[in-house]
Design an enzyme around this catalytic site. Structure first.
Site, short mmCIF file in Angstrom:
data_model
loop_
_atom_site.label_atom_id
_atom_site.label_comp_id
_atom_site.label_asym_id
_atom_site.label_seq_id
_atom_site.Cartn_x
_atom_site.Cartn_y
_atom_site.Cartn_z
N LYS A 170 -4.98 28.96 13.68
CA LYS A 170 -4.86 28.60 12.26
C LYS A 170 -6.24 28.30 11.70
O LYS A 170 -6.84 27.28 12.01
CB LYS A 170 -3.96 27.36 12.07
CG LYS A 170 -3.61 27.18 10.59
CD LYS A 170 -3.41 25.76 10.16
CE LYS A 170 -4.62 25.01 9.75
NZ LYS A 170 -5.31 25.47 8.53
N GLU A 245 -12.63 18.42 19.28
CA GLU A 245 -14.07 18.32 18.98
C GLU A 245 -14.19 17.73 17.59
O GLU A 245 -13.85 18.37 16.60
CB GLU A 245 -14.70 19.71 19.08
CG GLU A 245 -16.17 19.62 19.40
CD GLU A 245 -17.01 19.53 18.15
OE1 GLU A 245 -17.10 18.41 17.59
OE2 GLU A 245 -17.56 20.54 17.73
N CYS A 278 -21.47 19.74 13.45
CA CYS A 278 -21.09 18.56 14.22
C CYS A 278 -22.24 18.02 15.07
O CYS A 278 -22.33 16.82 15.32
CB CYS A 278 -19.90 18.89 15.11
SG CYS A 278 -20.16 20.38 16.08
N GLU A 374 -20.18 10.08 9.66
CA GLU A 374 -20.58 11.49 9.61
C GLU A 374 -20.56 11.94 8.15
O GLU A 374 -19.51 11.97 7.51
CB GLU A 374 -19.60 12.33 10.44
CG GLU A 374 -20.07 13.75 10.62
CD GLU A 374 -19.17 14.56 11.55
OE1 GLU A 374 -17.94 14.39 11.50
OE2 GLU A 374 -19.72 15.38 12.32
P1 TAP Z 1 -9.98 18.52 8.79
O1 TAP Z 1 -9.09 18.03 7.73
O2 TAP Z 1 -9.98 17.80 10.08
O3 TAP Z 1 -9.63 20.09 8.99
C1 TAP Z 1 -9.91 20.84 10.13
C2 TAP Z 1 -8.75 21.80 10.40
O4 TAP Z 1 -7.57 21.04 10.68
C3 TAP Z 1 -8.39 22.69 9.20
O5 TAP Z 1 -7.95 23.94 9.69
C4 TAP Z 1 -7.24 21.92 8.57
O6 TAP Z 1 -6.39 22.68 7.76
C5 TAP Z 1 -6.52 21.45 9.80
N1 TAP Z 1 -5.61 20.32 9.56
C6 TAP Z 1 -5.68 19.37 8.59
N2 TAP Z 1 -4.65 18.51 8.72
C7 TAP Z 1 -3.92 18.91 9.78
C8 TAP Z 1 -2.73 18.43 10.41
N3 TAP Z 1 -2.09 17.35 9.97
N4 TAP Z 1 -2.26 19.08 11.50
C9 TAP Z 1 -2.90 20.18 11.98
N5 TAP Z 1 -4.02 20.70 11.40
C10 TAP Z 1 -4.52 20.07 10.32
O7 TAP Z 1 -11.46 18.56 8.31
P2 TAP Z 1 -11.94 18.80 6.82
O8 TAP Z 1 -11.16 18.05 5.79
O9 TAP Z 1 -12.00 20.22 6.65
O10 TAP Z 1 -13.36 18.07 6.88
C11 TAP Z 1 -13.42 16.65 6.80
C12 TAP Z 1 -14.46 16.11 7.70
O11 TAP Z 1 -14.20 16.55 9.04
C13 TAP Z 1 -15.87 16.63 7.46
O12 TAP Z 1 -16.52 15.95 6.44
C14 TAP Z 1 -16.50 16.40 8.79
O13 TAP Z 1 -16.89 15.06 8.95
C15 TAP Z 1 -15.38 16.69 9.74
N6 TAP Z 1 -15.47 18.04 10.29
C16 TAP Z 1 -15.98 18.16 11.51
C17 TAP Z 1 -16.12 19.42 12.06
C18 TAP Z 1 -16.66 19.54 13.41
S1 TAP Z 1 -17.40 20.91 13.87
N7 TAP Z 1 -16.51 18.60 14.28
C19 TAP Z 1 -15.74 20.55 11.35
C20 TAP Z 1 -15.20 20.39 10.08
C21 TAP Z 1 -15.06 19.12 9.57
P3 TAP Z 1 -6.68 22.85 6.17
O14 TAP Z 1 -6.96 24.27 6.06
O15 TAP Z 1 -5.46 22.44 5.46
O16 TAP Z 1 -7.83 21.99 5.83
#
Ligand code: TAP
Length: 475
Positions: A170, A245, A278, A374
């Site tokens: 996904k 991660e 990250c 972060e």
């Molecule tokens: P998340 O909300 O954690 O999204 C990451 C993935 O998880 C997306 O595919 C998201 O889908 C999915 N997701 C969200 N809620 C879920 C649930 N309840 N069950 C299963 N999957 C779910 O991250 P974000 O909002 O994109 O970013 C927020 C913060 O996360 C960033 O500011 C950063 O600090 C951190 N982040 C860290 C990394 C790494 S590499 N560690 C990468 C991205 C973000 P959607 O398509 O609906 O969002």
């Protein structure tokens, strides 16, 4: 507007519910993406489950050929995939082309390891023979973030497939195109139907449906700590392996005897992908004796960076969304309120797109929000230190433990510091990016599980022990 459908069992499925993908550099719509609901995810898992019966029996050399074919197909479509990657992430075309190349390298690397997924023999008594074998887990679920979607998707999908598992992936709603392109490339390269399925959709529906599907035998998630912890909770009544991660707040430590030019280059690597990485070295610790001189080097590099609307011209790309941009702006405001001084940047440069100036902040306390949380943006915070003991304590004073950098010409010191840093990876005199060949472990709240290198082969397999009585008497 481009259109992307779901990929389930080798079929593309359009859906009436769609989401719009926007270019972070302009916020203009670029694609319409089908959104999977719960039953689509269930179909994808069922398809992956039936494909597993066959895929697990494919001999390792043939599995390796399949993965190599995917790598070749990615390279053959590099320009096209890089364009989609640029449209959805705002990164330059050359950066995106590198991402496609890295993705191909993951497939190639694990293609070369399919025949190395070996067991062992265990010496027992003369009357017994004992051996282990590594077996695939089954259907693996991969929830992929937006910050480097193709690379982060490939780093888990490639080893999962190499081990004989099937995949339901996904991608993030904000950047799903490159992962869909990977699915298309894999199908066209001849990966059997159902082995790799792509279900774009909302985290709250498609993501939840994948996590709670009890036919999933493993789950890999990269993203925020909050969602990672929620996922761990959701699977707590099932004993399945998890790869989480969840990010970092990595220290980058510069001692007085370091090569300052190289260290300053290493420090500004944080601004790659606008700091949305990250493992970025977000907290820069500089030895008191060289502090002013070194910060001048860093600030002059940052001031020379041009922020422009064109993703191929700008030195710092756009943030993924308007809300990410305002979050970064409020972190910088909070740093000002906490007494920080802004030595470079600190502003939204223009209205169009989600850009933020590369920013250097000095004089913030270690317990300020910008020092602890972060930010996931182009913000470098800088701290002055006196001694090894002091800097190690302060560097470790974070809930995260993903990556760290040390700059010194004294290798004894480098080893001492590496020994005491609570980080999965410590880089010395080079803030190097993760590559497939070396492990990428996480300490503390940065995650659990094993990615990269041969560690991933262990994660995506389970051990079976076979213990048999043998009659060794010659007849
Ligand atoms: P998340 O909300 O954690 O999204 C990451 C993935 O998880 C997306 O595919 C998201 O889908 C999915 N997701 C969200 N809620 C879920 C649930 N309840 N069950 C299963 N999957 C779910 O991250 P974000 O909002 O994109 O970013 C927020 C913060 O996360 C960033 O500011 C950063 O600090 C951190 N982040 C860290 C990394 C790494 S590499 N560690 C990468 C991205 C973000 P959607 O398509 O609906 O969002």
């Amino acid at each position: 507007m481009r259109e992307y459908d779901l990929l389930v069992d080798g079929e593309t499925l359009s859906r009436s519910e769609t989401a719009t993908v926007r270019d972070p550099s302009s916020n203009q719509p670029v694609a319409s993406i089908a959104l999977a609901d719960e039953s689509d995810v269930a179909s994808a898992v069922a398809a992956a489950d039936s494909a597993f019966e066959e895929w697990r029996t494919v001999d390792p050399v043939t599995r390796g050929h399949h993965l190599r074919d995917v790598a070749d197909e990615l390279r053959a479509r590099k320009t096209e995939i890089a364009e989609r990657h640029t449209e959805e992430t705002g990164r330059s075309l050359s950066d995106s082309a590198r991402s496609v190349e890295y993705a191909a390298e993951y497939f190639e690397y694990y293609a070369g390891l399919t025949h190395r997924i070996t067991g062992e023999t265990v010496p027992l008594s003369h009357e017994e023979f004992d051996y282990t074998r590594r077996e695939p887990l089954g259907v693996t679920g991969h929830i992929i973030p937006w910050n480097s979607p193709l690379l982060l998707g490939s780093r888990s999908i490639a080893p999962a497939l190499a081990c004989g598992n099937t995949v339901v992936a996904k991608p993030a709603q904000l950047a799903p195109m490159a992962v869909h392109e990977l699915g298309r490339a894999a199908s066209d390269a001849g990966l059997p139907d159902g082995v790799l399925n792509i279900v774009s959709g909302r985290g709250s529906t498609a993501g939840e449906a994948l996590v709670t599907n009890d036919r999933i035998s493993e789950l890999t998630f990269t993203g925020s700590k909050a969602v990672g912890l929620h996922i761990r909770e959701s699977v707590s009544d099932r004993l399945i392996p998890l790869n989480l991660e969840l990010g970092g707040k990595s220290p980058n430590i510069v001692f007085a005897d370091a090569d300052q030019e190289a260290a300053a280059e290493g420090a500004v690597k944080l601004f790659n992908n606008a700091g949305q990485s990250c493992y970025a070295g977000t907290r820069l610790f500089v030895a008191d004796g060289i502090y002013d001189e070194f910060i001048d080097r860093v600030v002059s590099r940052v001031e020379a960076m041009n922020v422009q609307r064109d993703p191929n011209e700008t030195d710092v790309s756009a943030l993924i969304s308007p809300s990410a941009q305002s979050e970064v702006a409020s972190y910088v405001d909070s740093a000002r309120e906490a007494g920080g001084s802004i030595s470079a940047g600190g502003r939204i440069p223009f209205e169009e797109g989600n850009f933020y100036e590369p920013t250097v902040i000095e004089d913030v306390p270690d317990d300020a929000a910008v020092s602890c949380e972060e930010i996931f943006g182009p913000v470098l915070t800088v701290y002055r230190f006196d001694s090894e003991r002091e800097v190690v304590e302060r560097a470790n004073d974070t809930e995260y433990g993903l990556y760290a950098g040390v700059w010194t010409s004294d290798l004894d010191r480098a080893n001492r510091i590496a020994d005491h840093l609570e980080a999965g990876t410590v880089t010395v005199n080079n803030y190097a990016s993760p590559i497939p060949q070396v492990p990428f472990p996480a300490y503390k709240q940065s995650g659990i599980g094993s990615e990269y290198a041969t560690a991933a082969l262990h994660h995506y397999t389970k051990v079976k022990n076979v213990r048999m009585s043998v009659d060794r008497t010659l007849r």
